[in-house]
Scaffold this active site. Structure first.
Site, PDB file in Angstrom:
ATOM      1  N   ARG A  60      -3.917 -14.510  -6.134  1.00  0.00           N
ATOM      2  CA  ARG A  60      -5.106 -14.824  -7.106  1.00  0.00           C
ATOM      3  C   ARG A  60      -5.317 -13.512  -8.252  1.00  0.00           C
ATOM      4  O   ARG A  60      -5.151 -12.319  -8.571  1.00  0.00           O
ATOM      5  CB  ARG A  60      -6.809 -14.471  -6.206  1.00  0.00           C
ATOM      6  CG  ARG A  60      -6.470 -15.533  -5.017  1.00  0.00           C
ATOM      7  CD  ARG A  60      -7.826 -16.173  -5.047  1.00  0.00           C
ATOM      8  NE  ARG A  60      -8.677 -15.084  -4.859  1.00  0.00           N
ATOM      9  CZ  ARG A  60      -8.831 -14.467  -3.587  1.00  0.00           C
ATOM     10  NH1 ARG A  60      -8.250 -15.435  -2.129  1.00  0.00           N
ATOM     11  NH2 ARG A  60      -9.569 -13.710  -3.412  1.00  0.00           N
ATOM     12  N   LYS A 124      -5.925  -7.420   5.296  1.00  0.00           N
ATOM     13  CA  LYS A 124      -5.444  -8.621   4.483  1.00  0.00           C
ATOM     14  C   LYS A 124      -4.298  -9.276   5.628  1.00  0.00           C
ATOM     15  O   LYS A 124      -3.162  -8.537   5.702  1.00  0.00           O
ATOM     16  CB  LYS A 124      -5.272  -8.743   3.247  1.00  0.00           C
ATOM     17  CG  LYS A 124      -4.865  -9.793   3.030  1.00  0.00           C
ATOM     18  CD  LYS A 124      -5.223 -10.157   1.570  1.00  0.00           C
ATOM     19  CE  LYS A 124      -4.664 -11.451   0.305  1.00  0.00           C
ATOM     20  NZ  LYS A 124      -5.817 -11.374  -1.145  1.00  0.00           N
ATOM     21  N   ARG A 258     -18.112  -0.893   1.846  1.00  0.00           N
ATOM     22  CA  ARG A 258     -19.043   0.315   1.613  1.00  0.00           C
ATOM     23  C   ARG A 258     -19.345   0.527   3.178  1.00  0.00           C
ATOM     24  O   ARG A 258     -19.687   0.731   3.619  1.00  0.00           O
ATOM     25  CB  ARG A 258     -20.377   0.266   1.147  1.00  0.00           C
ATOM     26  CG  ARG A 258     -19.986   0.081  -0.500  1.00  0.00           C
ATOM     27  CD  ARG A 258     -21.649   0.479  -1.619  1.00  0.00           C
ATOM     28  NE  ARG A 258     -21.531   1.910  -1.088  1.00  0.00           N
ATOM     29  CZ  ARG A 258     -21.669   3.028  -2.180  1.00  0.00           C
ATOM     30  NH1 ARG A 258     -20.840   2.021  -3.377  1.00  0.00           N
ATOM     31  NH2 ARG A 258     -21.975   3.790  -2.169  1.00  0.00           N
TER      32      ARG A 258
HETATM   33  C1  BTN Z   1      -4.096 -14.114  -2.796  1.00  0.00           C
HETATM   34  O1  BTN Z   1      -4.448 -13.920  -1.553  1.00  0.00           O
HETATM   35  O2  BTN Z   1      -4.088 -13.621  -4.099  1.00  0.00           O
HETATM   36  C2  BTN Z   1      -3.525 -14.861  -2.548  1.00  0.00           C
HETATM   37  C3  BTN Z   1      -2.269 -14.806  -2.111  1.00  0.00           C
HETATM   38  C4  BTN Z   1      -1.526 -17.047  -2.256  1.00  0.00           C
HETATM   39  C5  BTN Z   1      -0.303 -16.854  -2.270  1.00  0.00           C
HETATM   40  C6  BTN Z   1       0.801 -17.280  -1.508  1.00  0.00           C
HETATM   41  S1  BTN Z   1       2.364 -18.058  -0.889  1.00  0.00           S
HETATM   42  C7  BTN Z   1       2.716 -19.092  -0.932  1.00  0.00           C
HETATM   43  C8  BTN Z   1       1.798 -19.735  -2.554  1.00  0.00           C
HETATM   44  N1  BTN Z   1       3.175 -19.592  -3.912  1.00  0.00           N
HETATM   45  C9  BTN Z   1       2.816 -18.624  -3.931  1.00  0.00           C
HETATM   46  O3  BTN Z   1       3.374 -18.802  -4.976  1.00  0.00           O
HETATM   47  N2  BTN Z   1       1.620 -17.771  -4.377  1.00  0.00           N
HETATM   48  C10 BTN Z   1       0.400 -18.394  -2.740  1.00  0.00           C
END
Ligand code: BTN
Length: 269
Positions: A60, A124, A258
């Site tokens: 993201r 995460k 926090r």
């Molecule tokens: C995040 O938390 O930033 C989202 C991560 C999403 C990763 C997945 S892996 C499969 C799919 N292909 C990608 O290029 N991204 C998502």
């Protein structure tokens, strides 16, 4: 190396909700999200594309998603909705609910960090990237929902990517089963989302909320936008925050916990 991903094995787990999903597996690709986005014009039914290795995984907010073959599950589902794009804003939250519900069946205790990061013990465990495009039929929308789930991380991975991460750490699990379970749960949730929207998910999301009642701040990069006590999501998918100025509904930003006396403890993914 764990058991290899196999389209046949994943498909064998399909329940009725996912019966129309075609399953494909690649050894290596740039990004399963990018691959499916490029194919939307040719698709007429849902497709799940999983890859053992991504060389250009997308996260993201333009971040990179690091991939470790056999240790991180990376897959995307392309799904068509009979809904216009502007009614899809709650989809990330519905997907988060589907994923925690699926993962909890494997004995982990996942939690949701707004909007849809999946945490385990505060770190995460999985991330979701949703990309959308207008469908060919009027008022229809395609979504490509990409999921990256840490299954078993090698020594030094946290240092390499520079933030805390968790993994399933269940060596006995067949990764095909884990993908199959997430596919089934997502298929059921996407069908329900198409019919009912976010209303079917708000209470469920709040049940899995990692920071319910806790002091958080909302960040835009290094900039603190809001500080307050996290309540949960509302029917629009906004995160409700009790602040000194009253109730604020947050629609964008990274949530960071926090901890009393410690100041800001960044857990953004
Ligand atoms: C995040 O938390 O930033 C989202 C991560 C999403 C990763 C997945 S892996 C499969 C799919 N292909 C990608 O290029 N991204 C998502």
């Amino acid at each position: 190396m764990a058991i290899y991903l196999s389209a046949q094995r994943i498909a064998a787990y399909r329940t009725a909700a996912a019966h129309q999903v075609t399953v494909e597996v690649l050894d290596e690709t740039g990004s399963t999200n990018a691959d499916l986005m490029a194919r939307l014009g040719q698709l007429s039914a849902p497709v799940l594309l999983a890859a053992e290795r991504q060389t250009a995984g997308r996260g993201r907010a333009g971040r990179t998603w690091h991939s470790v073959p056999g240790a991180v599950l990376t897959f995307s589902i392309a799904w068509s909705f009979n809904r216009p794009l502007h009614t899809m804003t709650g989809l990330p939250l519905a997907v988060g609910v589907a994923l925690v519900e699926a993962l909890s069946a494997f004995g982990v205790r996942p939690q949701l960090k707004w909007p849809n990061d999946i945490l385990k013990e505060g770190k995460k465990l999985a991330g979701v990237l949703i990309e959308t495009a207008k469908g060919s039929a009027a008022e229809s929308t395609w979504a490509v929902i990409g999921v990256g789930l840490n299954v078993a991380l090698p020594e030094g991975f946290e240092e390499r990517i520079g933030r805390p991460v968790a993994s399933l750490d269940r060596a006995e699990l067949d990764r095909n089963h884990v993908v199959g379970a997430m596919m089934n749960s997502m298929a059921a949730a996407l069908t329900q989302f198409e019919q009912q929207g976010l209303s079917a998910f708000t209470e469920r999301w709040n049940r899995w909320h990692a920071y319910a009642g806790q002091a958080v701040c909302i960040l835009d990069g290094e900039c603190v936008l809001h500080e307050g006590r996290a309540i949960g999501i509302d029917t629009n998918g906004a995160l409700l925050l009790e602040t000194v100025a009253g109730l604020v509904d947050v629609l964008a930003g990274d949530v960071s916990l926090r901890t009393a006396g410690e100041g800001k403890h960044a857990v953004t993914g």
